[in-house]
Scaffold this motif. Structure first.
Motif, PDB file in Angstrom:
ATOM      1  N   GLU A 306       1.356  -0.635   0.520  1.00  0.00           N
ATOM      2  CA  GLU A 306       0.323  -0.226   0.098  1.00  0.00           C
ATOM      3  C   GLU A 306       0.959   1.431  -0.151  1.00  0.00           C
ATOM      4  OE1 GLU A 306      -3.409   1.805   2.746  1.00  0.00           O
ATOM      5  OE2 GLU A 306      -2.604   0.032   3.419  1.00  0.00           O
ATOM      6  N   PHE A 307       1.911   0.952   0.905  1.00  0.00           N
ATOM      7  CA  PHE A 307       3.122   2.478   1.176  1.00  0.00           C
ATOM      8  C   PHE A 307       3.482   2.539  -0.569  1.00  0.00           C
ATOM      9  CE2 PHE A 307       7.226   4.227   2.128  1.00  0.00           C
ATOM     10  CZ  PHE A 307       6.360   5.767   2.423  1.00  0.00           C
ATOM     11  N   SER A 308       4.334   1.639  -1.014  1.00  0.00           N
ATOM     12  CA  SER A 308       4.547   1.272  -2.684  1.00  0.00           C
ATOM     13  C   SER A 308       3.751   2.267  -3.392  1.00  0.00           C
ATOM     14  CB  SER A 308       5.688   0.471  -3.129  1.00  0.00           C
ATOM     15  OG  SER A 308       4.205  -1.325  -3.134  1.00  0.00           O
ATOM     16  N   ASN A 309       2.691   1.750  -3.541  1.00  0.00           N
ATOM     17  CA  ASN A 309       1.517   2.214  -4.168  1.00  0.00           C
ATOM     18  C   ASN A 309       0.661   4.180  -4.468  1.00  0.00           C
ATOM     19  OD1 ASN A 309       1.982   0.203  -5.792  1.00  0.00           O
ATOM     20  ND2 ASN A 309      -0.302  -0.863  -4.487  1.00  0.00           N
ATOM     21  N   ILE A 310       1.713   4.173  -3.188  1.00  0.00           N
ATOM     22  CA  ILE A 310       0.860   5.424  -2.697  1.00  0.00           C
ATOM     23  C   ILE A 310       1.661   6.664  -4.024  1.00  0.00           C
ATOM     24  CG2 ILE A 310       0.992   7.863  -1.391  1.00  0.00           C
ATOM     25  CD1 ILE A 310       1.372   6.091   0.727  1.00  0.00           C
ATOM     26  N   ALA A 311       3.102   6.304  -4.522  1.00  0.00           N
ATOM     27  CA  ALA A 311       3.029   7.184  -5.902  1.00  0.00           C
ATOM     28  C   ALA A 311       4.765   6.676  -6.134  1.00  0.00           C
ATOM     29  CB  ALA A 311       4.119   8.915  -4.881  1.00  0.00           C
ATOM     30  N   PRO A 312       4.107   5.476  -6.539  1.00  0.00           N
ATOM     31  CA  PRO A 312       5.145   4.587  -7.607  1.00  0.00           C
ATOM     32  C   PRO A 312       6.680   5.158  -8.380  1.00  0.00           C
ATOM     33  CG  PRO A 312       3.083   3.970  -8.118  1.00  0.00           C
ATOM     34  CD  PRO A 312       2.815   5.362  -7.506  1.00  0.00           C
ATOM     35  N   GLY A 313       6.946   4.487  -8.230  1.00  0.00           N
ATOM     36  CA  GLY A 313       8.827   5.138  -8.910  1.00  0.00           C
ATOM     37  C   GLY A 313       9.469   5.967  -7.966  1.00  0.00           C
ATOM     38  N   ILE A 314       8.709   6.069  -6.444  1.00  0.00           N
ATOM     39  CA  ILE A 314       9.896   7.388  -5.789  1.00  0.00           C
ATOM     40  C   ILE A 314      10.691   6.614  -4.781  1.00  0.00           C
ATOM     41  CG2 ILE A 314       9.716   8.582  -3.482  1.00  0.00           C
ATOM     42  CD1 ILE A 314       7.923   9.821  -5.313  1.00  0.00           C
ATOM     43  N   ARG A 315      11.112   5.550  -4.947  1.00  0.00           N
ATOM     44  CA  ARG A 315      12.100   5.019  -4.577  1.00  0.00           C
ATOM     45  C   ARG A 315      13.099   4.805  -5.232  1.00  0.00           C
ATOM     46  NH1 ARG A 315      13.475   0.583  -0.200  1.00  0.00           N
ATOM     47  NH2 ARG A 315      11.567   0.599   0.215  1.00  0.00           N
ATOM     48  N   ASP A 316      13.051   3.996  -6.831  1.00  0.00           N
ATOM     49  CA  ASP A 316      13.769   4.416  -8.126  1.00  0.00           C
ATOM     50  C   ASP A 316      14.067   5.484  -8.172  1.00  0.00           C
ATOM     51  OD1 ASP A 316      13.224   1.743  -7.901  1.00  0.00           O
ATOM     52  OD2 ASP A 316      12.026   1.740  -9.279  1.00  0.00           O
ATOM     53  N   GLU A 317      13.309   6.858  -7.506  1.00  0.00           N
ATOM     54  CA  GLU A 317      14.178   8.385  -8.112  1.00  0.00           C
ATOM     55  C   GLU A 317      15.213   8.464  -6.949  1.00  0.00           C
ATOM     56  OE1 GLU A 317      11.704  10.667  -7.689  1.00  0.00           O
ATOM     57  OE2 GLU A 317       9.782   9.881  -9.991  1.00  0.00           O
ATOM     58  N   ILE A 318      14.868   7.994  -5.274  1.00  0.00           N
ATOM     59  CA  ILE A 318      15.808   8.299  -4.657  1.00  0.00           C
ATOM     60  C   ILE A 318      17.228   7.101  -4.716  1.00  0.00           C
ATOM     61  CG2 ILE A 318      16.140   8.365  -2.235  1.00  0.00           C
ATOM     62  CD1 ILE A 318      12.875   8.837  -1.753  1.00  0.00           C
ATOM     63  N   VAL A 319      16.932   5.813  -5.340  1.00  0.00           N
ATOM     64  CA  VAL A 319      18.017   5.397  -5.119  1.00  0.00           C
ATOM     65  C   VAL A 319      18.739   6.285  -6.710  1.00  0.00           C
ATOM     66  CG1 VAL A 319      19.024   3.153  -6.214  1.00  0.00           C
ATOM     67  CG2 VAL A 319      16.972   3.694  -4.425  1.00  0.00           C
ATOM     68  N   ALA A 320      18.527   6.341  -7.751  1.00  0.00           N
ATOM     69  CA  ALA A 320      19.016   7.249  -8.790  1.00  0.00           C
ATOM     70  C   ALA A 320      19.219   8.171  -7.481  1.00  0.00           C
ATOM     71  CB  ALA A 320      18.041   7.910  -9.484  1.00  0.00           C
ATOM     72  N   GLU A 321      19.497   9.164  -7.118  1.00  0.00           N
ATOM     73  CA  GLU A 321      19.948  10.303  -6.772  1.00  0.00           C
ATOM     74  C   GLU A 321      21.048  10.417  -6.112  1.00  0.00           C
ATOM     75  OE1 GLU A 321      18.521  13.845  -4.577  1.00  0.00           O
ATOM     76  OE2 GLU A 321      17.516  13.271  -4.865  1.00  0.00           O
ATOM     77  N   LYS A 322      21.163   9.209  -5.427  1.00  0.00           N
ATOM     78  CA  LYS A 322      21.985   8.462  -4.188  1.00  0.00           C
ATOM     79  C   LYS A 322      23.290   7.907  -5.433  1.00  0.00           C
ATOM     80  CE  LYS A 322      19.385   7.821  -0.015  1.00  0.00           C
ATOM     81  NZ  LYS A 322      19.989   6.661   0.939  1.00  0.00           N
TER      82      LYS A 322
END
Length: 548
Positions: A306-322
């Motif tokens: 449910e948490f990941s479906n709030i805004a899909p792709g946010i985690r990947d964006e953070i990983v890419a930035e890091k």
């Protein structure tokens, strides 16, 4: 005039003393049969701090303590010194008499009862040659500890300690076979211990009596709301079930199987299930149940989706930035396969992986920045997930402390007909070997037992080879090896190798590497068998080509 002042002063003192009697009576009056006493007596009663709440009141003990006229500490120190002196001299008669005097002076000192009971049951008993004399001092130590519980009926630690003495000193000692037999037949002990109301003979097993004491200690916690202090609740509350498990193991060692053994394991399974469903306080203060692990893992998985479906792709964006902020050396180390990294590359890769780790809080913050309307939902879910993950961590840790998964599996499979029969056959094989010297019959019975054990292990694949069950099977295998040796055979022989079904158990549990050569030879045969199969397939292929 001076005489009048002195007289008036005395009158004032008397009046003041009389006035003070009222608050003293109100506050400090002792409780009696017909009166609840003063305010302090009522507070002591409510808090369970009165002597009657602690346990039995011994008039002789109270008289001796009053007779010391405030010098009880000195008397106690002298008696402790005497007790140690008599112990060094092995003057057991005076040693016991001194302990009885100490008990009158320190009836509510918990450590005294535990220490001196240990002295009698462990230190004194081993100094004696005859097993009956040793058993006698073991039971005296238990009697001494039981006496302490009468004065400290609301202390769960002392009652639990009594359960431990009865279970482990009698059931784990080198002389446990003799001790268990004498304990069951000791009418005098059971009459004393159970105040003239002993259990029936079939209930006099030391492990069953131990379980009863553990249950009494838990009852003090549950019913009287007493604290277990610094004791680990995971260990404390597991004790009754473990005593029942030890009982089931012990009767099978005695040669008792079939329905009695099945019933013992069934009770153990039920007790372990109850233990798993008990609510216990963790080291961090939260309440947990060991059996709830799957429930919390499923709930957490749903919340994470449910948490990941709030805004899909946010985690990947953070990983890419890091990742963009990593040094070239770190990126290069990540690109090297882990199996061939140098020590420096391993360190750089570990630092990189740590830098790329994304927390729930970071994701929630990023959602709040990009989608402010979803911030509340994201923070709420992140908080719930974090709480659940913390609870899962605590449950897993405590399950490991109790070896929860193993004993749950063990109490389940030991009830099965295959396991019961397998143990019975192994016991019969041992009897045939050691008592009847019938090698062929012993080998046949062991072979049947091992075949059944293979079925049990296949049914319960989660069973760990380095567990207590693995140790039990290794004992059977060691005995089997002795039988083979007297038949001029070994595990390396092809005949034995082909029919032995527990090679994985042997390899996983052979801590002393006694069977290393046999295991190596078994693996060589397996590899050779695979190669031979491969070579037999080639001619058929060529033959097919020729026929075409």
């Amino acid at each position: 005039m001076t005489e009048n002042k002195s007289f008036y002063r005395k009158i004032v003192y008397v009046v003041l003393l009389a006035v003070l009697l009222f608050p003293i009576s109100y506050l400090g009056a002792p409780a009696t049969v017909d009166d609840d006493g003063g305010k302090l007596a009522l507070i002591r009663e409510e808090a369970g701090l009165g002597q009657s709440n602690l346990g039995a009141i011994d008039p002789a003990s109270e008289t001796i303590r009053m007779a010391t006229l405030g010098l009880r500490g000195i008397a106690v120190s002298m008696l402790w010194s005497k007790a140690n002196e008599y112990k060094k001299k092995e003057d057991w008669t005076n040693f016991r008499a001194t302990l009885e005097q100490l008990a009158k002076l320190q009836p509510y000192f918990i450590s005294f009862w535990k220490y001196q009971a240990w002295n009698l049951a462990y230190n004194v008993s081993v100094e004696l040659d005859d097993v009956r004399d040793r058993y006698n001092y073991v039971t005296r130590g238990i009697d001494f500890l039981k006496e302490g519980t009468k004065y400290n009926q609301s202390n769960p630690h002392l009652i639990s300690e009594l359960g431990w003495f009865i279970g482990n000193k009698i059931g784990r000692a080198d002389e446990r076979v003799e001790y268990r037999r004498m304990f069951k037949a000791d009418d005098d002990f059971h009459n004393r211990f159970f105040d003239g109301n002993p259990p029936p003979p079939e209930q006099r097993d030391n492990w069953l009596v131990s379980r009863r004491e553990y249950e009494d200690s838990i009852s003090v916690v549950d019913d009287k709301k007493k604290s277990i202090g610094q004791k680990n609740p995971t260990v404390f509350f597991a004790a009754p079930a473990m005593s029942q498990i030890n009982y089931a193991e012990a009767i099978e060692e005695d040669g008792i199987f079939q329905e009695k053994a099945r019933a013992a394991w069934r009770i153990a399974s039920n007790l372990w299930r109850d233990y798993g469903n008990r609510e216990m306080r963790s080291s961090r203060g939260s309440l947990i149940r060991l059996a709830d692990l799957n429930r919390w893992e499923l709930e957490t998985s749903k919340l994470e989706n449910e948490f990941s479906n709030i805004a899909p792709g946010i985690r990947d964006e953070i990983v890419a930035e890091k990742r963009a902020n990593l040094s070239p050396e770190m990126l290069a180390a990540l690109g090297v396969p882990a199996s061939i990294r140098t020590e420096e590359q391993q360190n750089l890769a570990a630092q990189a992986e740590q830098s790329l780790d994304v927390t729930l809080a970071e994701i929630a913050d990023q959602i709040a920045k990009k989608y402010p309307e979803k911030a509340g939902q994201a923070n709420k879910l992140a908080s719930r997930i974090a709480e659940n993950q913390d609870r899962i961590f605590l449950i897993k840790n405590n399950r490991q402390v109790a070896n929860y998964d193993y004993w749950k599996t063990r109490t389940d499979f030991e009830q099965t007909s295959d396991a019961l029969r397998a143990r019975e056959l192994a016991y019969a094989a041992n009897q045939a070997f050691e008592q009847d010297a019938d090698l062929l019959e012993a080998r046949r019975l062991y072979d049947e037992s091992f075949d059944l054990w293979a079925k049990v292990i296949a049914t319960y694949p989660g069973l760990e080879y380095d567990s207590t069950t693995g140790s039990d099977l290794m004992e059977y295998i060691d005995q089997y090896n002795k039988v083979l040796q007297q038949l001029d055979l070994s595990f390396s022989d092809e005949e034995v190798d082909a029919n032995f079904p527990l090679w994985e158990i042997l390899e996983g549990s052979d801590q002393e590497r006694k069977y290393f050569d046999a295991i190596t030879e078994h693996k060589r045969r397996l590899e050779g068998g695979d190669q031979s199969e491969a070579t037999t397939e080639e001619p058929s292929s060529e033959s097919a080509d020729d026929s075409e």
